[in-house]
Design a protein around this motif. Structure first.
Motif, PDB file in Angstrom:
ATOM      1  N   ASP A  58       5.460  -8.329  -0.269  1.00 28.31           N
ATOM      2  CA  ASP A  58       6.559  -7.795   0.543  1.00 28.31           C
ATOM      3  C   ASP A  58       6.779  -8.503   1.876  1.00 28.31           C
ATOM      4  O   ASP A  58       7.908  -8.644   2.328  1.00 28.31           O
ATOM      5  CB  ASP A  58       6.361  -6.301   0.791  1.00 28.31           C
ATOM      6  CG  ASP A  58       6.617  -5.472  -0.457  1.00 28.31           C
ATOM      7  OD1 ASP A  58       7.344  -5.945  -1.357  1.00 28.31           O
ATOM      8  OD2 ASP A  58       6.078  -4.359  -0.544  1.00 28.31           O
ATOM      9  N   SER A  59       5.701  -8.938   2.538  1.00 25.38           N
ATOM     10  CA  SER A  59       5.819  -9.555   3.861  1.00 25.38           C
ATOM     11  C   SER A  59       4.492 -10.226   4.204  1.00 25.38           C
ATOM     12  O   SER A  59       3.498 -10.035   3.501  1.00 25.38           O
ATOM     13  CB  SER A  59       6.133  -8.489   4.919  1.00 25.38           C
ATOM     14  OG  SER A  59       5.035  -7.596   5.033  1.00 25.38           O
ATOM     15  N   LEU A  60       4.471 -10.970   5.293  1.00 23.59           N
ATOM     16  CA  LEU A  60       3.204 -11.562   5.727  1.00 23.59           C
ATOM     17  C   LEU A  60       2.203 -10.486   6.139  1.00 23.59           C
ATOM     18  O   LEU A  60       1.002 -10.636   5.911  1.00 23.59           O
ATOM     19  CB  LEU A  60       3.430 -12.560   6.859  1.00 23.59           C
ATOM     20  CG  LEU A  60       4.068 -13.885   6.436  1.00 23.59           C
ATOM     21  CD1 LEU A  60       4.337 -14.765   7.649  1.00 23.59           C
ATOM     22  CD2 LEU A  60       3.198 -14.624   5.438  1.00 23.59           C
ATOM     23  N   ALA A  61       2.685  -9.390   6.725  1.00 26.21           N
ATOM     24  CA  ALA A  61       1.786  -8.273   7.074  1.00 26.21           C
ATOM     25  C   ALA A  61       1.193  -7.669   5.806  1.00 26.21           C
ATOM     26  O   ALA A  61      -0.009  -7.378   5.750  1.00 26.21           O
ATOM     27  CB  ALA A  61       2.528  -7.221   7.892  1.00 26.21           C
ATOM     28  N   ALA A  62       2.019  -7.491   4.785  1.00 22.99           N
ATOM     29  CA  ALA A  62       1.517  -6.963   3.511  1.00 22.99           C
ATOM     30  C   ALA A  62       0.537  -7.943   2.882  1.00 22.99           C
ATOM     31  O   ALA A  62      -0.440  -7.535   2.237  1.00 22.99           O
ATOM     32  CB  ALA A  62       2.686  -6.695   2.560  1.00 22.99           C
ATOM     33  N   TYR A  63       0.760  -9.237   3.078  1.00 24.42           N
ATOM     34  CA  TYR A  63      -0.149 -10.261   2.557  1.00 24.42           C
ATOM     35  C   TYR A  63      -1.538 -10.112   3.174  1.00 24.42           C
ATOM     36  O   TYR A  63      -2.548 -10.208   2.474  1.00 24.42           O
ATOM     37  CB  TYR A  63       0.423 -11.651   2.839  1.00 24.42           C
ATOM     38  CG  TYR A  63      -0.542 -12.770   2.548  1.00 24.42           C
ATOM     39  CD1 TYR A  63      -0.813 -13.169   1.246  1.00 24.42           C
ATOM     40  CD2 TYR A  63      -1.200 -13.428   3.589  1.00 24.42           C
ATOM     41  CE1 TYR A  63      -1.699 -14.190   0.973  1.00 24.42           C
ATOM     42  CE2 TYR A  63      -2.087 -14.460   3.328  1.00 24.42           C
ATOM     43  CZ  TYR A  63      -2.336 -14.826   2.027  1.00 24.42           C
ATOM     44  OH  TYR A  63      -3.226 -15.833   1.758  1.00 24.42           O
ATOM     45  N   ALA A  65      -2.971  -7.413   4.380  1.00 27.87           N
ATOM     46  CA  ALA A  65      -3.618  -6.220   3.806  1.00 27.87           C
ATOM     47  C   ALA A  65      -4.042  -6.485   2.363  1.00 27.87           C
ATOM     48  O   ALA A  65      -5.130  -6.073   1.935  1.00 27.87           O
ATOM     49  CB  ALA A  65      -2.674  -5.023   3.890  1.00 27.87           C
ATOM     50  N   TYR A  66      -3.213  -7.173   1.618  1.00 25.83           N
ATOM     51  CA  TYR A  66      -3.516  -7.529   0.234  1.00 25.83           C
ATOM     52  C   TYR A  66      -4.767  -8.401   0.163  1.00 25.83           C
ATOM     53  O   TYR A  66      -5.650  -8.183  -0.661  1.00 25.83           O
ATOM     54  CB  TYR A  66      -2.293  -8.237  -0.371  1.00 25.83           C
ATOM     55  CG  TYR A  66      -2.597  -9.214  -1.461  1.00 25.83           C
ATOM     56  CD1 TYR A  66      -2.826  -8.784  -2.765  1.00 25.83           C
ATOM     57  CD2 TYR A  66      -2.664 -10.585  -1.194  1.00 25.83           C
ATOM     58  CE1 TYR A  66      -3.111  -9.695  -3.770  1.00 25.83           C
ATOM     59  CE2 TYR A  66      -2.939 -11.487  -2.194  1.00 25.83           C
ATOM     60  CZ  TYR A  66      -3.168 -11.041  -3.481  1.00 25.83           C
ATOM     61  OH  TYR A  66      -3.453 -11.927  -4.468  1.00 25.83           O
ATOM     62  N   ARG A  67      -4.880  -9.407   1.040  1.00 26.62           N
ATOM     63  CA  ARG A  67      -6.053 -10.292   1.046  1.00 26.62           C
ATOM     64  C   ARG A  67      -7.333  -9.514   1.343  1.00 26.62           C
ATOM     65  O   ARG A  67      -8.372  -9.799   0.761  1.00 26.62           O
ATOM     66  CB  ARG A  67      -5.871 -11.417   2.080  1.00 26.62           C
ATOM     67  CG  ARG A  67      -4.792 -12.407   1.740  1.00 26.62           C
ATOM     68  CD  ARG A  67      -5.191 -13.393   0.729  1.00 26.62           C
ATOM     69  NE  ARG A  67      -6.232 -14.252   1.273  1.00 26.62           N
ATOM     70  CZ  ARG A  67      -6.803 -15.226   0.613  1.00 26.62           C
ATOM     71  NH1 ARG A  67      -6.439 -15.493  -0.610  1.00 26.62           N
ATOM     72  NH2 ARG A  67      -7.740 -15.962   1.157  1.00 26.62           N
ATOM     73  N   THR A  68      -7.243  -8.527   2.214  1.00 25.70           N
ATOM     74  CA  THR A  68      -8.402  -7.682   2.512  1.00 25.70           C
ATOM     75  C   THR A  68      -8.816  -6.894   1.276  1.00 25.70           C
ATOM     76  O   THR A  68      -9.999  -6.823   0.940  1.00 25.70           O
ATOM     77  CB  THR A  68      -8.086  -6.733   3.685  1.00 25.70           C
ATOM     78  OG1 THR A  68      -7.778  -7.532   4.842  1.00 25.70           O
ATOM     79  CG2 THR A  68      -9.241  -5.805   3.987  1.00 25.70           C
ATOM     80  N   ARG A  69      -7.830  -6.316   0.572  1.00 26.42           N
ATOM     81  CA  ARG A  69      -8.137  -5.569  -0.659  1.00 26.42           C
ATOM     82  C   ARG A  69      -8.713  -6.490  -1.724  1.00 26.42           C
ATOM     83  O   ARG A  69      -9.663  -6.134  -2.422  1.00 26.42           O
ATOM     84  CB  ARG A  69      -6.880  -4.867  -1.192  1.00 26.42           C
ATOM     85  CG  ARG A  69      -6.443  -3.672  -0.371  1.00 26.42           C
ATOM     86  CD  ARG A  69      -5.325  -2.884  -1.052  1.00 26.42           C
ATOM     87  NE  ARG A  69      -4.124  -3.672  -1.302  1.00 26.42           N
ATOM     88  CZ  ARG A  69      -3.142  -3.859  -0.432  1.00 26.42           C
ATOM     89  NH1 ARG A  69      -3.207  -3.317   0.775  1.00 26.42           N
ATOM     90  NH2 ARG A  69      -2.081  -4.578  -0.760  1.00 26.42           N
ATOM     91  N   LEU A  70      -8.163  -7.681  -1.857  1.00 24.85           N
ATOM     92  CA  LEU A  70      -8.623  -8.635  -2.857  1.00 24.85           C
ATOM     93  C   LEU A  70     -10.071  -9.068  -2.587  1.00 24.85           C
ATOM     94  O   LEU A  70     -10.872  -9.165  -3.509  1.00 24.85           O
ATOM     95  CB  LEU A  70      -7.699  -9.855  -2.869  1.00 24.85           C
ATOM     96  CG  LEU A  70      -7.744 -10.763  -4.077  1.00 24.85           C
ATOM     97  CD1 LEU A  70      -7.392 -10.019  -5.354  1.00 24.85           C
ATOM     98  CD2 LEU A  70      -6.798 -11.933  -3.868  1.00 24.85           C
ATOM     99  N   ALA A  71     -10.406  -9.279  -1.328  1.00 25.94           N
ATOM    100  CA  ALA A  71     -11.771  -9.682  -0.966  1.00 25.94           C
ATOM    101  C   ALA A  71     -12.774  -8.562  -1.238  1.00 25.94           C
ATOM    102  O   ALA A  71     -13.945  -8.822  -1.495  1.00 25.94           O
ATOM    103  CB  ALA A  71     -11.824 -10.102   0.495  1.00 25.94           C
ATOM    104  N   ALA A  72     -12.315  -7.309  -1.191  1.00 24.21           N
ATOM    105  CA  ALA A  72     -13.196  -6.162  -1.440  1.00 24.21           C
ATOM    106  C   ALA A  72     -13.236  -5.761  -2.914  1.00 24.21           C
ATOM    107  O   ALA A  72     -14.125  -5.023  -3.332  1.00 24.21           O
ATOM    108  CB  ALA A  72     -12.731  -4.970  -0.594  1.00 24.21           C
ATOM    109  N   ASP A  73     -12.304  -6.256  -3.698  1.00 32.27           N
ATOM    110  CA  ASP A  73     -12.229  -5.913  -5.120  1.00 32.27           C
ATOM    111  C   ASP A  73     -13.401  -6.545  -5.870  1.00 32.27           C
ATOM    112  O   ASP A  73     -13.684  -7.736  -5.678  1.00 32.27           O
ATOM    113  CB  ASP A  73     -10.901  -6.435  -5.685  1.00 32.27           C
ATOM    114  CG  ASP A  73     -10.696  -6.074  -7.135  1.00 32.27           C
ATOM    115  OD1 ASP A  73     -10.270  -4.944  -7.401  1.00 32.27           O
ATOM    116  OD2 ASP A  73     -10.982  -6.931  -7.995  1.00 32.27           O
ATOM    117  N   PRO A  74     -14.108  -5.790  -6.722  1.00 33.50           N
ATOM    118  CA  PRO A  74     -15.257  -6.373  -7.435  1.00 33.50           C
ATOM    119  C   PRO A  74     -14.906  -7.628  -8.241  1.00 33.50           C
ATOM    120  O   PRO A  74     -15.623  -8.636  -8.182  1.00 33.50           O
ATOM    121  CB  PRO A  74     -15.731  -5.241  -8.352  1.00 33.50           C
ATOM    122  CG  PRO A  74     -15.241  -3.995  -7.699  1.00 33.50           C
ATOM    123  CD  PRO A  74     -13.956  -4.364  -7.003  1.00 33.50           C
TER     124      PRO A  74
END
Length: 110
Positions: A58-63, A65-74
């Motif tokens: 959606d946006s660079l801000a959403a990116y 947050a997404y990268r943080t979730r991806l790094a925490a995803d098993p």
């Protein structure tokens, strides 16, 4: 307005199978973490070392947050470790683009 992240990879041409395994894992993890995955693309004809990953966000801000979730995803963590261990990614570049050609005409198949 969504943006498109295009990741250009330089891969080891003798480790195409490893890249394909890596791509399939992102096919599960990226959508689960909020990215609208278009796909991962491996060499077929021409260059044997260039591959791409493409997704919308959606946006660079959403990116961010997404990268943080991806790094925490098993699966995301496992995939990052797999790439580090197997060393099939030689280089990785990201560019963020916005679509400017829409709306498109309907596809006509001859």
């Amino acid at each position: 307005m969504p943006i498109t992240c295009v990741i250009r990879y330089e891969i080891d041409p003798y480790k195409n199978a490893e890249f394909e395994q890596y791509a399939r894992a992102w096919g599960e993890a990226i959508p689960r973490c909020g990215g609208d995955l278009i796909g991962y693309f491996a060499p077929h004809e021409g260059s044997s070392t260039t591959a791409y990953g493409i997704y919308n966000i959606d946006s660079l801000a959403a990116y961010e947050a997404y990268r943080t979730r991806l790094a925490a995803d098993p699966l995301g963590r496992q995939n990052y470790e797999f790439a580090r261990r197997e060393k099939f990614l030689l280089r990785e570049e990201r560019i963020f683009l916005r679509q400017v050609s829409a709306p498109h005409a309907p596809l006509v198949k001859p």
